[in-house]
Structures are given as structure tokens and as C-alpha cells.
Design an enzyme around this catalytic site. Structure first.
Site, PDB file in Angstrom:
ATOM      1  N   CYS A   1      32.232  10.498  36.776  1.00  0.00           N
ATOM      2  CA  CYS A   1      32.461  11.039  35.436  1.00  0.00           C
ATOM      3  C   CYS A   1      33.206  12.382  35.492  1.00  0.00           C
ATOM      4  CB  CYS A   1      31.136  11.156  34.692  1.00  0.00           C
ATOM      5  SG  CYS A   1      31.290  11.389  32.898  1.00  0.00           S
ATOM      6  N   GLY A   2      32.654  13.417  34.900  1.00  0.00           N
ATOM      7  CA  GLY A   2      33.330  14.705  34.817  1.00  0.00           C
ATOM      8  C   GLY A   2      33.687  15.307  36.160  1.00  0.00           C
TER       9      GLY A   2
END
Length: 210
Positions: free
Chosen positions: A110-111
Site C-alpha cells: 500500500c502506501g
């Protein structure tokens, strides 16, 4: 061979669901193949101050980044979170850049993939993330579009990347990379968690009770 260590990078806003499958299996070793050494997940923070996850859990890091030395046999897990565009993550990103060259297994979801992308670490490695267009928009130093693969999780040499909505596939790729599950155990474990069908639980048990 140097003892393999597993590190989980912890920070404010980290996404609880993204690393759960993975650390539960690494820390417990309950489905490890017989010759696999036991592992302990060590939490590492920018410092030793308490952090709060997105789900509200309070975690006091076991060690600080200054105390963390990544070896070629080690793994560091980088969860997603709302702060990967902030300067607070520069120390871990620098350490990860060195570790990639050393051969340390880097697992980013993800991030965290955005953090790697903006440092240029994904410019020549196969990878994935939540969305290519978004990565191009928020990561000015990212030039790796030709290496981007649409899919839940991608493994390339010592790097594993995944979408934030694919924690199970993320775990599978890392477990495969570390070679701690027998192939049929990993296959049954994935099917059980993916389909929720009880027959795969018994199939899983049979793979570890031979």
C-alpha cells in the site's frame, strides 16, 4: 549463515490489516516446514516512542531505527499508512535503499510502495501498488511505469510489493520468498483463507501432519 531476523516497521497511522496474516504466521511458525528455523517479529520505530495504528492499537517499538541493522538474510515489512509522503520516513527509506543492494528482503504494501517509488527504488524492478495513475501523480521521482504490473502482489528478487487490499496475497509472496512453508502447505493455507471453505483446513492439517 547469519540468523534470519524479521522486522516490522511501526509508525502512526499504520494500517492494521495489511500485515496481520504475515506476522501471525512468521511469529508463530505453526505451519512452518520441519527444517525451518523459528522466527521472532521485532517491531522497529523511528524512535522508541509509542505509536498508534489506524485501528487505535498502541505499540511501543522493540528497537529504534538506530538499533536496527539489516543483514542479507533478514526481512523488513513496511505497512501502509497515511504518512508515507512525510519526512519522518526518510530514515527508514534510506536504510531500505542500502538493504535492497545488500539483498535484504523488503516487503512493502500500500502506501509504503509510494515511499519506495518516490525514492526511485522501483524504477528498475517489477512491482505493483494500489494504482499506477495515483503513483505517477504523487511520486515525482517515480520513473518505473514499464515495470509496473497490475495484480495484487508482485515479487522481484528481494522485493515484494502489494496493493493495500491484498494482505493475503502479500503474505503468500513473502512466505514463498522466505521458503518457510512447504509448497502444498502454502497452497492449502491460501485456499483456506481465500475461500473460507472448511475442506481446505483439513487439507492444510494433512500437509503438516505427515
Amino acid at each position: 549463515m547469519q540468523t534470519r531476523k524479521v522486522y516490522l516497521y511501526v509508525f502512526h497511522t499504520m494500517s492494521d490489516w495489511e500485515y496481520g496474516y504475515l506476522i501471525a504466521e512468521l511469529n508463530s511458525g505453526r505451519y512452518f516446514k520441519q527444517d525451518a528455523a523459528s522466527l521472532k517479529v521485532v517491531t522497529v520505530g523511528v524512535n522508541k516512542e509509542m505509536i498508534t495504528t489506524l485501528g487505535g492499537l498502541s505499540i511501543k517499538p522493540d528497537i529504534s531505527l538506530d538499533e536496527c541493522t539489516l543483514g542479507s538474510q533478514d526481512l523488513i515489512i513496511l505497512p501502509g499508512g497515511n504518512t508515507w509522503g512525510e519526512d519522518i520516513h526518510q530514515p527508514i527509506l534510506k536504510k531500505v535503499g542500502d538493504a535492497l543492494k545488500l539483498g535484504t528482503t523488503i516487503a512493502a504494501i500500500c502506501g509504503a510502495t509510494l515511499g519506495l517509488a518516490n525514492e526511485g527504488y522501483l524504477n528498475s524492478r517489477k512491482h505493483t501498488s494500489n494504482d499506477l495513475d495515483y503513483m505517477n501523480m504523487v511520486c515525482p521521482n517515480y520513473k518505473g511505469e514499464t515495470f509496473y504490473e497490475k495484480g495484487p502482489a508482485v515479487s522481484d528478487e528481494n522485493l515484494v510489493t502489494a496493493s493495500g487490499i491484498a494482505p493475503l496475497e502479500f503474505a503468500v509472496e513473502v512466505l514463498k520468498k522466505l521458503d518457510v512453508f512447504a509448497p502444498d502447505t502454502l497452497r492449502s493455507w491460501y485456499k483456506l483463507n481465500k475461500t473460507q471453505k472448511p475442506e481446505y483446513f483439513f487439507e492444510l492439517m494433512n500437509t503438516i501432519n505427515r
